[in-house]
Motif scaffolding. Structure first.
Motif, PDB file in Angstrom:
ATOM      1  N   UNK A  71       0.825  -1.130   0.048  1.00  0.00           N
ATOM      2  CA  UNK A  71      -0.151  -0.055   0.118  1.00  0.00           C
ATOM      3  C   UNK A  71       1.036   1.131   0.001  1.00  0.00           C
ATOM      4  N   UNK A  72       1.909   1.435   0.780  1.00  0.00           N
ATOM      5  CA  UNK A  72       2.727   2.592   1.038  1.00  0.00           C
ATOM      6  C   UNK A  72       3.588   2.803  -0.230  1.00  0.00           C
ATOM      7  N   UNK A  73       4.054   1.835  -1.010  1.00  0.00           N
ATOM      8  CA  UNK A  73       4.783   1.950  -2.160  1.00  0.00           C
ATOM      9  C   UNK A  73       3.889   2.593  -3.324  1.00  0.00           C
ATOM     10  N   UNK A  74       2.798   1.762  -3.466  1.00  0.00           N
ATOM     11  CA  UNK A  74       1.620   2.636  -4.430  1.00  0.00           C
ATOM     12  C   UNK A  74       1.342   3.836  -4.083  1.00  0.00           C
ATOM     13  N   UNK A  75       1.012   4.204  -2.888  1.00  0.00           N
ATOM     14  CA  UNK A  75       0.597   5.594  -2.296  1.00  0.00           C
ATOM     15  C   UNK A  75       1.636   6.624  -2.531  1.00  0.00           C
ATOM     16  N   UNK A  76       3.116   6.264  -2.125  1.00  0.00           N
ATOM     17  CA  UNK A  76       4.171   7.190  -2.690  1.00  0.00           C
ATOM     18  C   UNK A  76       4.185   7.693  -3.962  1.00  0.00           C
ATOM     19  N   UNK A  77       4.196   6.432  -4.906  1.00  0.00           N
ATOM     20  CA  UNK A  77       4.302   6.549  -6.308  1.00  0.00           C
ATOM     21  C   UNK A  77       3.373   7.600  -6.897  1.00  0.00           C
ATOM     22  N   UNK A  78       2.126   7.368  -6.352  1.00  0.00           N
ATOM     23  CA  UNK A  78       1.046   8.116  -6.819  1.00  0.00           C
ATOM     24  C   UNK A  78       1.390   9.571  -6.266  1.00  0.00           C
ATOM     25  N   UNK A  79       1.644   9.804  -5.177  1.00  0.00           N
ATOM     26  CA  UNK A  79       1.779  11.139  -4.538  1.00  0.00           C
ATOM     27  C   UNK A  79       2.986  12.008  -5.195  1.00  0.00           C
ATOM     28  N   UNK A  80       4.231  11.257  -5.347  1.00  0.00           N
ATOM     29  CA  UNK A  80       5.390  11.860  -5.555  1.00  0.00           C
ATOM     30  C   UNK A  80       5.640  11.936  -7.299  1.00  0.00           C
ATOM     31  N   UNK A  81       4.823  11.227  -7.964  1.00  0.00           N
ATOM     32  CA  UNK A  81       5.024  10.680  -9.377  1.00  0.00           C
ATOM     33  C   UNK A  81       3.955  10.759 -10.166  1.00  0.00           C
ATOM     34  N   UNK A  82       2.594  10.797  -9.477  1.00  0.00           N
ATOM     35  CA  UNK A  82       1.286  10.851 -10.307  1.00  0.00           C
ATOM     36  C   UNK A  82       1.272   9.588 -11.153  1.00  0.00           C
ATOM     37  N   UNK A  83       2.034   8.638 -10.945  1.00  0.00           N
ATOM     38  CA  UNK A  83       2.100   7.415 -11.725  1.00  0.00           C
ATOM     39  C   UNK A  83       1.302   6.239 -11.397  1.00  0.00           C
ATOM     40  N   UNK A  84       0.587   5.704 -12.480  1.00  0.00           N
ATOM     41  CA  UNK A  84      -0.304   4.320 -12.439  1.00  0.00           C
ATOM     42  C   UNK A  84       0.613   3.271 -12.458  1.00  0.00           C
ATOM     43  N   UNK A  85       1.030   2.442 -11.429  1.00  0.00           N
ATOM     44  CA  UNK A  85       1.811   1.400 -11.641  1.00  0.00           C
ATOM     45  C   UNK A  85       0.882   0.026 -11.174  1.00  0.00           C
ATOM     46  N   UNK A  86       1.689  -1.118 -11.666  1.00  0.00           N
ATOM     47  CA  UNK A  86       1.492  -2.518 -11.168  1.00  0.00           C
ATOM     48  C   UNK A  86       2.667  -3.056 -10.269  1.00  0.00           C
ATOM     49  N   UNK A  87       2.274  -3.172  -8.965  1.00  0.00           N
ATOM     50  CA  UNK A  87       3.563  -3.540  -8.241  1.00  0.00           C
ATOM     51  C   UNK A  87       3.827  -5.298  -8.370  1.00  0.00           C
ATOM     52  N   UNK A  88       5.011  -5.783  -8.448  1.00  0.00           N
ATOM     53  CA  UNK A  88       5.480  -6.998  -8.361  1.00  0.00           C
ATOM     54  C   UNK A  88       6.095  -7.409  -7.085  1.00  0.00           C
ATOM     55  N   UNK A  89       7.162  -8.245  -7.202  1.00  0.00           N
ATOM     56  CA  UNK A  89       7.751  -8.563  -5.767  1.00  0.00           C
ATOM     57  C   UNK A  89       8.700  -7.579  -5.114  1.00  0.00           C
ATOM     58  N   UNK A  90       8.978  -7.805  -3.799  1.00  0.00           N
ATOM     59  CA  UNK A  90       9.710  -6.963  -3.104  1.00  0.00           C
ATOM     60  C   UNK A  90      10.959  -7.126  -3.562  1.00  0.00           C
ATOM     61  N   UNK A  91      11.873  -6.292  -4.095  1.00  0.00           N
ATOM     62  CA  UNK A  91      13.165  -6.428  -4.753  1.00  0.00           C
ATOM     63  C   UNK A  91      14.427  -6.239  -3.887  1.00  0.00           C
ATOM     64  N   UNK A  92      14.557  -4.989  -3.019  1.00  0.00           N
ATOM     65  CA  UNK A  92      15.516  -4.789  -1.846  1.00  0.00           C
ATOM     66  C   UNK A  92      15.022  -4.327  -0.643  1.00  0.00           C
ATOM     67  N   UNK A  93      15.847  -4.648   0.376  1.00  0.00           N
ATOM     68  CA  UNK A  93      15.548  -4.331   1.787  1.00  0.00           C
ATOM     69  C   UNK A  93      17.095  -3.654   2.205  1.00  0.00           C
ATOM     70  N   UNK A  94      17.244  -2.454   2.441  1.00  0.00           N
ATOM     71  CA  UNK A  94      18.375  -1.890   2.749  1.00  0.00           C
ATOM     72  C   UNK A  94      18.107  -1.118   4.106  1.00  0.00           C
TER      73      UNK A  94
END
Ligand SMILES: [Zn+2]
Ligand SMILES: [Zn+2]
Lengths: 178, 178
Positions: A71-94
């Motif tokens: 949810x957070x990844x989708x929301x931030x992508x909308x808020x900062x980039x106005x972008x429509x995306x489909x999420x896939x798997x988690x890629x990195x944890x830093x």
């Protein structure tokens, strides 16, 4: 107010002295990808706010209560980039213990090119591995994630699956461009 | 005190009214494994504290500032089970938005059998898949993680790698034994 057996430094309210327990925060974002004639492009945002104003980053931000990490990844992508995306798997944890943060990035596909900079972004643009502004990336967790992503892409074109990349960044965030 | 544009519910200090931003917390733990004549045993702790006093769990707890996620998994395993372990890869990530938590579990190998219940544990013991107290596991994230672990173990014995398992638990934590 310190509980018995509690010997750690805590955040104390400057107004009333109450101890508020502090724990590391999750910063969650996406790697929005658009395939242009077989050339992989990734969407970045140029930051309109401090820290690292003017530098480029993947869309990402602090996870909020009641959300899942996706949810957070989708929301931030909308808020900062106005972008429509489909999420896939988690890629990195830093892990970034210096700033009490853990950064997560999900792979994502851009569904169209109708993106638009939000109020926290000066501009939004797409880059290939060779046009990427490597010297002007805002945070080392983003640089690391992008390097792993393009390295994995080469293996994926030969049939391998994407990996999951866990790293610890044991230096100040400002060292991004070193 | 609410920043402009801030329309989310926030935690307000009951003593002074200052708004303290709240974000989901990371709970990090380990899956400590001991191989006994080819039979995989996993170390569990029986909780001496609420919530879920008397129920069994993997060693796990809230990540602290200045730690990495791996640091937190090691520390909690020492505190709750007095166990010496070697950590391996991250195995599961479980969102629990209902309680504002994200749970992470690392695979681990027990280095010896000198474990000892800490003050938060009534007892510590090892279980195989068939002796595991499945009806008395404290939290659904632990049940899910253990189920995935034993399922993966069967594939690993035939040469497959361990997977990484991301799940969202969209129900109250107390529903563990349903
Ligand atoms: Zn306060
Ligand atoms: Zn206060």
């Amino acid at each position: 107010m310190t509980p018995p057996g509690d010997n750690r430094l805590r955040y104390v309210c400057s107004q009333c002295g109450v101890i508020h327990y502090q724990n590391p925060k999750l910063v969650v974002g996406a790697i929005p990808v658009w395939d242009q004639d077989g050339d992989t492009q990734v969407l970045l945002c140029r930051r309109a706010i401090e820290p690292r104003l003017g530098y480029w980053t993947l869309p990402a931000g602090f996870m909020e209560n009641e959300e899942t990490t996706a949810d957070a990844a989708l929301r931030e992508t909308v808020e900062e980039a106005g972008a429509n995306i489909q999420l896939h798997d988690l890629f990195s944890m830093m892990n970034v213990p210096h700033v009490h943060q853990v950064h997560l990035f999900y792979r994502a596909t851009l569904l169209d090119l109708n993106y638009l900079a939000g109020i926290e972004s000066l501009e939004v643009a797409m880059f290939t591995e060779s046009t990427m502004p490597w010297k002007d990336i805002a945070f080392p967790t983003v640089t690391e994630t992008l390097k792993h992503f393009f390295a994995d892409m080469r293996k994926v074109r030969e049939g391998a699956p994407f990996g999951f990349h866990a790293r610890d960044i044991m230096k100040p965030m400002r060292a991004a461009t070193e």
